[in-house]
Motif scaffolding. Structure first.
Motif, mmCIF file in Angstrom:
data_model
loop_
_atom_site.group_PDB
_atom_site.id
_atom_site.type_symbol
_atom_site.label_atom_id
_atom_site.label_comp_id
_atom_site.label_asym_id
_atom_site.label_seq_id
_atom_site.Cartn_x
_atom_site.Cartn_y
_atom_site.Cartn_z
ATOM 1 N N MET A 167 51.477 69.034 -4.090
ATOM 2 C CA MET A 167 50.671 68.272 -3.171
ATOM 3 C C MET A 167 49.639 67.457 -3.933
ATOM 4 S SD MET A 167 50.826 67.806 -0.033
ATOM 5 C CE MET A 167 49.927 66.583 0.808
ATOM 6 N N GLU A 168 49.074 68.055 -4.960
ATOM 7 C CA GLU A 168 48.097 67.344 -5.806
ATOM 8 C C GLU A 168 48.709 66.075 -6.377
ATOM 9 O OE1 GLU A 168 44.929 67.754 -6.819
ATOM 10 O OE2 GLU A 168 44.436 69.738 -6.053
ATOM 11 N N LYS A 169 49.942 66.189 -6.857
ATOM 12 C CA LYS A 169 50.618 65.023 -7.443
ATOM 13 C C LYS A 169 50.836 63.936 -6.397
ATOM 14 C CE LYS A 169 53.065 67.266 -11.218
ATOM 15 N NZ LYS A 169 54.381 67.572 -11.808
ATOM 16 N N ALA A 170 51.204 64.335 -5.206
ATOM 17 C CA ALA A 170 51.444 63.360 -4.145
ATOM 18 C C ALA A 170 50.158 62.623 -3.787
ATOM 19 C CB ALA A 170 52.006 64.058 -2.908
ATOM 20 N N ILE A 171 49.063 63.345 -3.716
ATOM 21 C CA ILE A 171 47.766 62.720 -3.429
ATOM 22 C C ILE A 171 47.391 61.758 -4.547
ATOM 23 C CG2 ILE A 171 45.285 63.147 -3.178
ATOM 24 C CD1 ILE A 171 46.061 65.768 -1.702
ATOM 25 N N ASP A 172 47.537 62.217 -5.796
ATOM 26 C CA ASP A 172 47.220 61.349 -6.943
ATOM 27 C C ASP A 172 48.075 60.092 -6.927
ATOM 28 O OD1 ASP A 172 45.296 63.092 -7.884
ATOM 29 O OD2 ASP A 172 46.674 64.126 -9.257
ATOM 30 N N GLU A 173 49.348 60.238 -6.621
ATOM 31 C CA GLU A 173 50.265 59.097 -6.587
ATOM 32 C C GLU A 173 49.874 58.111 -5.487
ATOM 33 O OE1 GLU A 173 53.344 56.859 -8.145
ATOM 34 O OE2 GLU A 173 52.484 58.706 -8.948
ATOM 35 N N CYS A 174 49.528 58.631 -4.330
ATOM 36 C CA CYS A 174 49.103 57.754 -3.231
ATOM 37 C C CYS A 174 47.831 56.994 -3.600
ATOM 38 C CB CYS A 174 48.872 58.570 -1.960
ATOM 39 S SG CYS A 174 50.396 59.120 -1.165
ATOM 40 N N ILE A 175 46.887 57.675 -4.194
ATOM 41 C CA ILE A 175 45.641 57.015 -4.610
ATOM 42 C C ILE A 175 45.948 55.933 -5.632
ATOM 43 C CG2 ILE A 175 43.464 57.345 -5.866
ATOM 44 C CD1 ILE A 175 43.294 60.131 -4.471
ATOM 45 N N LYS A 176 46.804 56.263 -6.599
ATOM 46 C CA LYS A 176 47.182 55.319 -7.653
ATOM 47 C C LYS A 176 47.836 54.065 -7.066
ATOM 48 C CE LYS A 176 50.035 55.184 -11.816
ATOM 49 N NZ LYS A 176 50.949 55.960 -12.668
ATOM 50 N N LYS A 177 48.655 54.246 -6.017
ATOM 51 C CA LYS A 177 49.359 53.122 -5.409
ATOM 52 C C LYS A 177 48.554 52.450 -4.294
ATOM 53 C CE LYS A 177 54.023 54.615 -6.473
ATOM 54 N NZ LYS A 177 55.349 54.931 -5.939
ATOM 55 N N GLY A 178 47.346 52.973 -4.040
ATOM 56 C CA GLY A 178 46.498 52.376 -3.019
ATOM 57 C C GLY A 178 46.873 52.748 -1.607
ATOM 58 N N ILE A 179 47.648 53.800 -1.453
ATOM 59 C CA ILE A 179 48.066 54.263 -0.124
ATOM 60 C C ILE A 179 47.021 55.250 0.383
ATOM 61 C CG2 ILE A 179 49.848 55.472 1.190
ATOM 62 C CD1 ILE A 179 51.821 54.584 -1.079
ATOM 63 N N LEU A 180 46.281 54.830 1.396
ATOM 64 C CA LEU A 180 45.209 55.670 1.954
ATOM 65 C C LEU A 180 44.236 56.150 0.869
ATOM 66 C CD1 LEU A 180 47.324 57.869 4.393
ATOM 67 C CD2 LEU A 180 45.835 55.982 5.035
ATOM 68 N N ALA A 181 44.052 55.343 -0.137
ATOM 69 C CA ALA A 181 43.281 55.749 -1.312
ATOM 70 C C ALA A 181 41.864 56.201 -0.961
ATOM 71 C CB ALA A 181 43.245 54.614 -2.329
ATOM 72 N N GLU A 182 41.136 55.399 -0.213
ATOM 73 C CA GLU A 182 39.751 55.756 0.108
ATOM 74 C C GLU A 182 39.690 57.034 0.939
ATOM 75 O OE1 GLU A 182 35.897 53.864 2.351
ATOM 76 O OE2 GLU A 182 37.359 52.501 1.465
ATOM 77 N N PHE A 183 40.568 57.125 1.927
ATOM 78 C CA PHE A 183 40.621 58.319 2.763
ATOM 79 C C PHE A 183 40.917 59.554 1.917
ATOM 80 C CE2 PHE A 183 43.149 61.432 5.082
ATOM 81 C CZ PHE A 183 42.299 61.726 6.135
ATOM 82 N N LEU A 184 41.911 59.461 1.042
ATOM 83 C CA LEU A 184 42.283 60.612 0.221
ATOM 84 C C LEU A 184 41.197 60.999 -0.769
ATOM 85 C CD1 LEU A 184 46.046 59.785 -0.362
ATOM 86 C CD2 LEU A 184 45.099 61.639 1.025
ATOM 87 N N ARG A 185 40.483 60.021 -1.286
ATOM 88 C CA ARG A 185 39.372 60.351 -2.184
ATOM 89 C C ARG A 185 38.285 61.126 -1.435
ATOM 90 N NH1 ARG A 185 39.967 54.868 -3.865
ATOM 91 N NH2 ARG A 185 41.134 54.798 -5.804
ATOM 92 N N LYS A 186 37.975 60.656 -0.228
ATOM 93 C CA LYS A 186 36.906 61.283 0.554
ATOM 94 C C LYS A 186 37.325 62.643 1.108
ATOM 95 C CE LYS A 186 34.491 57.258 2.414
ATOM 96 N NZ LYS A 186 34.176 56.525 3.666
ATOM 97 N N ASN A 187 38.583 62.786 1.468
ATOM 98 C CA ASN A 187 39.043 63.971 2.199
ATOM 99 C C ASN A 187 40.074 64.803 1.445
ATOM 100 O OD1 ASN A 187 37.671 63.367 4.866
ATOM 101 N ND2 ASN A 187 38.827 61.490 4.542
ATOM 102 N N ARG A 188 40.081 64.679 0.152
ATOM 103 C CA ARG A 188 41.090 65.355 -0.669
ATOM 104 C C ARG A 188 41.185 66.859 -0.365
ATOM 105 N NH1 ARG A 188 42.805 63.457 -5.720
ATOM 106 N NH2 ARG A 188 44.321 64.892 -6.593
ATOM 107 N N ALA A 189 40.050 67.530 -0.360
ATOM 108 C CA ALA A 189 40.055 68.985 -0.154
ATOM 109 C C ALA A 189 40.645 69.347 1.200
ATOM 110 C CB ALA A 189 38.647 69.544 -0.282
ATOM 111 N N GLU A 190 40.271 68.602 2.238
ATOM 112 C CA GLU A 190 40.792 68.893 3.576
ATOM 113 C C GLU A 190 42.290 68.612 3.659
ATOM 114 O OE1 GLU A 190 40.021 67.927 8.260
ATOM 115 O OE2 GLU A 190 38.795 66.912 6.772
ATOM 116 N N VAL A 191 42.714 67.515 3.047
ATOM 117 C CA VAL A 191 44.143 67.181 3.046
ATOM 118 C C VAL A 191 44.935 68.304 2.383
ATOM 119 C CG1 VAL A 191 45.883 65.602 2.120
ATOM 120 C CG2 VAL A 191 43.796 64.686 3.159
#
Length: 90
Positions: free
Chosen positions: A1-25
């Motif tokens: 799951m960590e890798k998927a979040i990192d990949e989404c952030i890297k590709k700009g997919i929901l990047a701001e949301f994932l940065r702010k809400n990483r722990a909850e996600v």
């Protein structure tokens, strides 16, 4: 799951949301969503809200000396809804 979040952030997919809400996600993704349990909880919350509204209405009616309206509202759902609207209880 960590890798998927990192990949989404890297590709700009929901990047701001994932940065702010990483722990909850991460927390939510770990637990399996139980729709039946969720719906049960929603029904229970709605039921409690309804009980509170009716109790507020009856308290107000008794406070105003309108006990006959309480008696009628107990048996007549349409009248009870009318009174809830009259007192802006929603």
């Amino acid at each position: 799951m960590e890798k998927a979040i990192d990949e989404c952030i890297k590709k700009g997919i929901l990047a701001e949301f994932l940065r702010k809400n990483r722990a909850e996600v991460l927390r939510v993704s770990i637990f399996e969503y139980d729709e039946e349990e969720h719906m049960r909880q929603e029904r229970e919350e709605s039921r409690q809200e309804g009980i509170e509204q009716v109790n507020d209405l009856y308290d107000k009616l008794f406070e105003l000396g309108r006990s006959e309206d309480v008696k009628r509202a107990v048996k007549d759902a349409k009248y009870r809804e009318k009174l809830l609207g009259e007192f802006h209880i929603d």
